[in-house]
Enzyme design. Structure first.
Site, PDB file in Angstrom:
ATOM      1  N   ASP A 259      36.643   2.598  15.001  1.00 23.32           N
ATOM      2  CA  ASP A 259      37.821   1.750  15.112  1.00 23.32           C
ATOM      3  C   ASP A 259      37.964   1.158  16.512  1.00 23.32           C
ATOM      4  O   ASP A 259      37.836   1.867  17.520  1.00 23.32           O
ATOM      5  CB  ASP A 259      39.061   2.590  14.781  1.00 23.32           C
ATOM      6  CG  ASP A 259      40.354   1.824  14.947  1.00 23.32           C
ATOM      7  OD1 ASP A 259      40.602   0.920  14.146  1.00 23.32           O
ATOM      8  OD2 ASP A 259      41.103   2.129  15.899  1.00 23.32           O
ATOM      9  N   GLU A 292      34.183  -1.860  14.441  1.00 19.82           N
ATOM     10  CA  GLU A 292      35.251  -2.848  14.507  1.00 19.82           C
ATOM     11  C   GLU A 292      35.359  -3.204  15.982  1.00 19.82           C
ATOM     12  O   GLU A 292      35.565  -2.321  16.821  1.00 19.82           O
ATOM     13  CB  GLU A 292      36.584  -2.309  14.006  1.00 19.82           C
ATOM     14  CG  GLU A 292      37.663  -3.386  14.055  1.00 19.82           C
ATOM     15  CD  GLU A 292      39.085  -2.845  14.018  1.00 19.82           C
ATOM     16  OE1 GLU A 292      39.962  -3.588  13.553  1.00 19.82           O
ATOM     17  OE2 GLU A 292      39.321  -1.708  14.453  1.00 19.82           O
TER      18      GLU A 292
END
Length: 600
Positions: A259, A292
């Site tokens: 993330d 990401e």
């Protein structure tokens, strides 16, 4: 030992025998630490160099424990593998060999076979309930499940990005062995399973680490979530390396989705992670590392990271489908078809140019990368749940245009990702939800609503009050997909479309996919309708597949036909809402050709 897996961590509680456990804690801010176990005597821990504390005791799996770091405070283990009483309760010693794996010879699947289905395990009913749904998904053509983060968080309702115990699977979803069962069952159905991990921050409730390991955090560097984690510290680097390897080696996840890695200041740690995972995993096993990354750092993809979530693809198509232009959609509103063309031809749209929203440059050149380095989605937890009212595209977009975009996603050489319920056209919203309490609950509720004050729809404070309270249990309940209904014709049509497109992908695209590169994109003008306008509204994208075949996709999202200024060669393998016998492609339509007559 066949059927059993464990990873030897450098910290936390580690069983060294049936009734012996070694406890190890990095607490450089403390002069002394004492191990406290429920129902057993306290044990002073010996101080080692560099702030480590350690002891070994006669206690086995199931023992609850804390570390007393001061006269008035005992804390859970930051490397706890189980928090059965939530984030403020004691940690629990676990036995990694208590679960016997059925599919212990599973070695994963190559990346080009990936079709991802992102899901929230809590909304799916927990680890065991989600496992019951795997046969349906495998039959549909889904090859990979991606779980939103599972690190223990406060309460029982949370997206997972407020986790504070990275090694402990969220206890409200089930036990660690229940999670292993889910992974084992996925492998039994021939499916990979990925885990979303958060290494850029800890949640605001239950993180005691700053009290005993102040050096875990950088003093002068901030992220949107508070002090940045200091990845220049060897102890910090190893904490997260241990975590990644625990999920991969002990829980047998087939990969991790990292993330918001732009919030990790030390890029070298990402490179070390990739190297350590490659060196540690078994020979012949496929393990995938997904990014990401707001920075659009193509160098990480060249250096061995498997793929990146392609926000640019989503944003361009969202503007095309909805006409929205506020927030970051302003970067794509001036010419969304051109942005989509860049995404299909070169991977990223932002490759170093200035963002019109932030005024800062973003991204790096990516045109040399193969198409499967990019993950293509129309919806996900962020892009749906970060909307004020959590609307899915099924209630925002023209149905025909949305289905054309859906076909583009599932038949292009980029790796497709569906958001749970999308496969049958779910219309339920997906909200942002938490289960914070008292003052923090109020801060989160009002902070959430204030985020949307600049949006025209929510200028009025009274309108902002309509944004659901993240802490209301009903916000969580309303986010659960209502479930596929056999008597719902619209849902049935969506499910049939998904089945048709994934069947084509598996039979005709995937065998040719690995290393496929763009062969160019042509913007198509509108048919002259007497207005004199020839605004670009459609395109033809082409890719050279790994066996030399040419894949061509023409798509038109406008309300009028577009001129098909050249006819793609090959066999028509899919068409929706269009006739390809003339020089036009109709409104909200798509057509796909494959030129390789010896294989079609």
């Amino acid at each position: 030992m066949s059927g059993f897996f464990r990873y030897q961590r450098r910290q936390g509680a580690t069983l060294t025998g049936p009734d012996h456990t070694r406890f190890r804690l990095w607490a450089p801010s403390c002069s002394s630490v004492t191990l406290e176990r429920e129902g057993l005597p306290a044990v002073p821990m010996s101080r080692e160099p560099d702030g480590w504390f350690q002891c070994e005791t006669q206690s086995g799996a199931g023992v609850r424990y804390r570390y007393r770091i001061s006269e008035d405070l005992a804390v859970p283990d930051p490397a706890s593998c189980s928090q059965p009483d939530d984030v403020h309760g004691p940690s629990e010693v676990t036995d990694p060999l208590s679960y016997r794996w059925v599919n212990d010879s599973w070695h994963g699947r190559p990346w080009e076979e990936t079709v991802i289905w992102e899901v929230h395990a809590g909304l799916a009913g927990g680890y065991r309930k989600l496992a019951d749904d795997l046969a349906r998904l495998a039959g549909l053509g889904i090859t990979a499940i991606e779980l939103m983060p599972l690190s223990e968080f406060p309460g029982s309702r949370n997206w997972g990005y407020d986790g504070v115990f990275p090694f402990a699977p969220e206890s409200s979803y089930g036990t660690p062995d229940d999670l292993k069962y889910l992974v084992d069952q996925a492998h039994g159905h021939g499916m990979m399973i990925f885990l979303d991990v958060v290494y850029n921050h800890f949640g605001p409730d239950g993180n005691y680490m700053g009290l005993y390991a102040e050096e875990f955090f950088a003093r002068d560097s901030l992220t949107p979530w508070g002090k940045a984690i200091d990845f220049t510290r060897r102890e910090v680097r190893e904490f997260f390396l241990d975590n990644a390897l625990t999920w991969i080696m002990e829980f047998r996840f087939d990969g991790l989705r990292l993330d918001a890695v732009q919030a990790i200041d030390d890029r070298s740690w990402l490179e070390e992670l990739r190297h350590v995972v490659s060196e540690t995993t078994e020979s012949g096993r496929f393990v995938h590392l997904i990014l990401e990354n707001e920075n659009n750092d193509a160098g990480l993809l060249r250096d061995g990271f498997t793929a990146q979530w392609n926000d640019d693809a989503h944003n361009a198509l969202h503007v095309i489908l909805t006409g929205e232009n506020e927030g970051y959609y302003g970067n794509f509103s001036s010419d969304p078809i051109m942005a989509l063309a860049a995404v299909l031809e070169e991977g990223f749209f932002f490759q170093g140019q200035l963002s019109s929203v932030t005024g800062k440059p973003r991204g790096s050149a990516s045109s040399d990368l193969p198409a499967d380095k990019f993950i293509f989605f129309l919806q996900n937890h962020d892009q749906t749940g970060n909307r004020a009212m959590g609307e899915r595209l099924t209630v925002l977009a023209d149905p025909d245009a949305l289905k054309a975009a859906y076909a583009l996603m599932l038949l292009s050489p980029q790796i497709p990702m569906l958001f749970f319920g999308e496969e049958w056209g779910c219309r339920n919203p997906f909200f942002f939800f938490t289960s914070h309490k008292n003052e923090l609950a109020a801060i989160v509720r009002e902070g959430r609503r204030s985020e949307f004050a600049s949006f025209s729809r929510f200028h009025d404070p009274e309108q902002r009050k309509l944004i659901p309270d993240p802490n209301d249990p009903d916000t969580f309940r309303r986010s659960r997909p209502e479930g596929f209904r056999k008597d719902d014709a619209d849902q049935g049509a969506w499910l049939s479309l998904t089945d048709e497109l994934l069947t084509l992908r598996h039979h005709l695209i995937i065998p040719r996919l690995k290393g496929a590169h763009s062969a160019g994109v042509t913007i198509l003008p509108r048919v002259n309708d007497g207005t004199g306008s020839d605004l670009a509204v459609a395109l033809v994208a082409q890719w050279r597949m790994n066996d030399g075949a040419m894949l061509s996709i023409a798509v038109n999202f406008d309300k009028t036909p577009a001129l098909l200024i050249f006819n793609p060669e090959g066999k028509l393998i899919y068409a929706r809402n269009t006739s390809t016998g003339n020089s036009t492609i109709e409104s909200n339509s798509i057509a796909v050709w494959l030129k390789d007559e010896s294989h079609v």
